[in-house]
Scaffold this motif. Structure first.
Motif, PDB file in Angstrom:
ATOM      1  N   THR A   1      56.773  38.891  57.752  1.00  0.00           N
ATOM      2  CA  THR A   1      56.906  37.660  56.958  1.00  0.00           C
ATOM      3  C   THR A   1      56.081  37.680  55.672  1.00  0.00           C
ATOM      4  N   TRP A   2      55.482  38.797  55.392  1.00  0.00           N
ATOM      5  CA  TRP A   2      54.584  38.891  54.229  1.00  0.00           C
ATOM      6  C   TRP A   2      55.322  38.616  52.924  1.00  0.00           C
ATOM      7  N   THR A   3      54.666  37.905  52.034  1.00  0.00           N
ATOM      8  CA  THR A   3      55.155  37.720  50.662  1.00  0.00           C
ATOM      9  C   THR A   3      53.964  37.774  49.711  1.00  0.00           C
ATOM     10  N   LEU A   4      54.251  38.056  48.457  1.00  0.00           N
ATOM     11  CA  LEU A   4      53.245  38.050  47.400  1.00  0.00           C
ATOM     12  C   LEU A   4      53.469  36.797  46.550  1.00  0.00           C
ATOM     13  N   THR A   5      52.485  35.931  46.508  1.00  0.00           N
ATOM     14  CA  THR A   5      52.587  34.694  45.738  1.00  0.00           C
ATOM     15  C   THR A   5      52.214  34.962  44.286  1.00  0.00           C
TER      16      THR A   5
ATOM     17  N   TYR B   1      36.581  50.242  44.007  1.00  0.00           N
ATOM     18  CA  TYR B   1      36.544  48.829  44.386  1.00  0.00           C
ATOM     19  C   TYR B   1      37.469  47.961  43.539  1.00  0.00           C
ATOM     20  N   LYS B   2      38.042  48.517  42.460  1.00  0.00           N
ATOM     21  CA  LYS B   2      39.031  47.777  41.678  1.00  0.00           C
ATOM     22  C   LYS B   2      40.408  47.810  42.343  1.00  0.00           C
ATOM     23  N   GLN B   3      40.595  48.670  43.319  1.00  0.00           N
ATOM     24  CA  GLN B   3      41.913  48.928  43.891  1.00  0.00           C
ATOM     25  C   GLN B   3      42.081  48.140  45.196  1.00  0.00           C
ATOM     26  N   ALA B   4      42.273  46.842  45.010  1.00  0.00           N
ATOM     27  CA  ALA B   4      42.307  45.902  46.131  1.00  0.00           C
ATOM     28  C   ALA B   4      43.450  46.198  47.104  1.00  0.00           C
ATOM     29  N   LYS B   5      43.189  45.946  48.388  1.00  0.00           N
ATOM     30  CA  LYS B   5      44.179  46.160  49.448  1.00  0.00           C
ATOM     31  C   LYS B   5      44.658  44.813  49.995  1.00  0.00           C
ATOM     32  N   TYR B   6      45.729  44.871  50.808  1.00  0.00           N
ATOM     33  CA  TYR B   6      46.269  43.679  51.510  1.00  0.00           C
ATOM     34  C   TYR B   6      46.579  42.538  50.536  1.00  0.00           C
ATOM     35  N   LEU B   7      47.273  42.846  49.444  1.00  0.00           N
ATOM     36  CA  LEU B   7      47.525  41.829  48.422  1.00  0.00           C
ATOM     37  C   LEU B   7      48.333  40.661  48.985  1.00  0.00           C
ATOM     38  N   THR B   8      47.933  39.441  48.624  1.00  0.00           N
ATOM     39  CA  THR B   8      48.679  38.238  49.002  1.00  0.00           C
ATOM     40  C   THR B   8      49.016  37.360  47.802  1.00  0.00           C
ATOM     41  N   ASP B   9      48.187  37.418  46.730  1.00  0.00           N
ATOM     42  CA  ASP B   9      48.401  36.572  45.556  1.00  0.00           C
ATOM     43  C   ASP B   9      48.172  37.376  44.282  1.00  0.00           C
ATOM     44  N   LEU B  10      48.996  37.095  43.290  1.00  0.00           N
ATOM     45  CA  LEU B  10      48.834  37.717  41.974  1.00  0.00           C
ATOM     46  C   LEU B  10      48.997  36.619  40.921  1.00  0.00           C
ATOM     47  N   ARG B  11      48.027  36.520  40.021  1.00  0.00           N
ATOM     48  CA  ARG B  11      48.031  35.479  39.000  1.00  0.00           C
ATOM     49  C   ARG B  11      47.871  36.102  37.616  1.00  0.00           C
ATOM     50  N   VAL B  12      48.688  35.664  36.676  1.00  0.00           N
ATOM     51  CA  VAL B  12      48.600  36.084  35.280  1.00  0.00           C
ATOM     52  C   VAL B  12      47.933  34.952  34.507  1.00  0.00           C
ATOM     53  N   SER B  13      46.920  35.273  33.708  1.00  0.00           N
ATOM     54  CA  SER B  13      46.170  34.192  33.065  1.00  0.00           C
ATOM     55  C   SER B  13      45.585  34.616  31.719  1.00  0.00           C
ATOM     56  N   HIS B  14      45.135  33.598  30.981  1.00  0.00           N
ATOM     57  CA  HIS B  14      44.427  33.811  29.720  1.00  0.00           C
ATOM     58  C   HIS B  14      42.917  33.731  29.924  1.00  0.00           C
ATOM     59  N   VAL B  15      42.494  33.127  31.035  1.00  0.00           N
ATOM     60  CA  VAL B  15      41.075  32.962  31.349  1.00  0.00           C
ATOM     61  C   VAL B  15      40.870  33.294  32.824  1.00  0.00           C
ATOM     62  N   LEU B  16      39.774  33.961  33.130  1.00  0.00           N
ATOM     63  CA  LEU B  16      39.474  34.299  34.523  1.00  0.00           C
ATOM     64  C   LEU B  16      38.707  33.167  35.202  1.00  0.00           C
ATOM     65  N   GLU B  17      39.187  32.758  36.371  1.00  0.00           N
ATOM     66  CA  GLU B  17      38.445  31.779  37.168  1.00  0.00           C
ATOM     67  C   GLU B  17      37.373  32.487  37.990  1.00  0.00           C
ATOM     68  N   ARG B  18      37.741  33.641  38.541  1.00  0.00           N
ATOM     69  CA  ARG B  18      36.805  34.507  39.261  1.00  0.00           C
ATOM     70  C   ARG B  18      37.023  35.936  38.775  1.00  0.00           C
ATOM     71  N   VAL B  19      35.957  36.702  38.723  1.00  0.00           N
ATOM     72  CA  VAL B  19      36.069  38.062  38.180  1.00  0.00           C
ATOM     73  C   VAL B  19      36.437  39.054  39.276  1.00  0.00           C
TER      74      VAL B  19
END
Length: 295
Positions: free
Chosen positions: A147-151, A263-281
């Motif tokens: 049932t996995w999806t990427l938001t 450590y930049k190569q994150a695993k188990y992706l669930t969410d992807l966001r495109v932005s002009h400003v970072l909320e968290r680094v």
């Protein structure tokens, strides 16, 4: 005599000699010199005592050398002063953040979007069984692969839930590249997946956006600058060694970025966001690690 005092005497001696010579009265001539020396003779004598061109040049060279040496000494002191500043508790955190910020800024300016990370022959691959499993929290956060999806959200024309099947229809790229961990080890693996740039085109990402942020099933999070996200070797990786990702290696989808540290190569992706400003680094960056960390 103490060495320091002797040194001072040696330095002052030529000065005293020159001063004493300049104070000699012309009438105090030696006994074998006539007191009735002519004015022309006195002028000739005084002229002979004037420094010649060579002496003047030597003095100018000494002054120039002194200035150069003084500058070198100041430059040598700079690291000592910097270390001294780090010893002050109130300045440590600010100096570290500014230093990392400058390093990331400089690295980003030097990053070449068309420059590829090295690739390797099949014979150079690390065997799959010897590829280390390195996790943030747990080796398997229990993702429901059926049932996995990427938001997808943010500055995109088509936000929403994307299935693995939608990622699989994009052109697949396979590459033998080196994975480098900040802990000190590195291995060469074979990775396959869709280019992140192709996926961003699929979702209609704003071309003026600056950042990509991802969140993971194990609560890990990470972000990339847009130039890195669009790099041709940056993959939404869904296979290793031409087999589907295992749970331990980040199934069903992870980032694979051979131009970045592990450590930049994150695993188990669930969410992807495109932005002009970072909320968290990023998880590690928010604890003081470098954000850009290009290889």
């Amino acid at each position: 005599m103490p060495p320091q005092r002797l040194r001072k005497v040696i330095i002052l001696t030529p000065v005293l000699r020159e001063t004493s010579e300049s104070l000699v009265n012309p009438m105090d001539a030696a006994p074998d010199e006539p007191h009735s020396q002519s004015a022309e003779g006195l002028l000739m004598k005084n002229h002979d005592r004037q420094p010649n061109d060579r002496q003047t040049n030597d003095r100018q060279m000494d002054e120039k050398k002194f200035r150069q040496n003084s500058r070198r000494e100041l430059l040598k002191l700079a690291p000592v002063l910097a270390l001294g500043a780090f010893a002050i508790p109130g300045l440590q955190e600010g100096l570290l953040k500014k230093g990392l910020g400058f390093s990331d800024w400089a690295s980003a300016r030097l990053f070449r979007s068309g420059h590829l990370a090295p690739t390797f022959d099949t014979a150079e691959l690390t065997p799959p069984a010897k590829f280390p499993i390195n996790g943030y929290d747990v080796d398997d956060p229990g993702v429901d692969l059926d049932t996995w999806t990427l938001t997808v959200s943010g500055a995109v024309k088509k936000p929403g839930e994307y299935t693995l099947a939608q990622v699989l229809v994009l052109p697949r790229y396979r590459q033998n590249t080196r994975h480098i961990c900040i802990e000190g080890w590195d291995v060469i693996g074979r990775f396959g997946g869709a280019r992140l740039s192709d996926f961003l085109q699929l979702v209609g990402a704003d071309p003026a956006a600056r950042f990509i942020s991802v969140e993971c099933a194990d609560d890990y999070y990470e972000s990339l600058d847009m130039a890195t996200a669009l790099h041709p070797q940056t993959l939404l990786c869904y296979e290793m060694y031409e087999q589907p990702l295992t749970r331990q290696h980040g199934a069903p989808l992870r980032l694979q970025i051979p131009t970045k540290v592990g450590y930049k190569q994150a695993k188990y992706l669930t969410d992807l966001r495109v932005s002009h400003v970072l909320e968290r680094v990023g998880f590690w960056e928010d604890q003081g690690y470098s954000w850009f960390y290009g290889l």
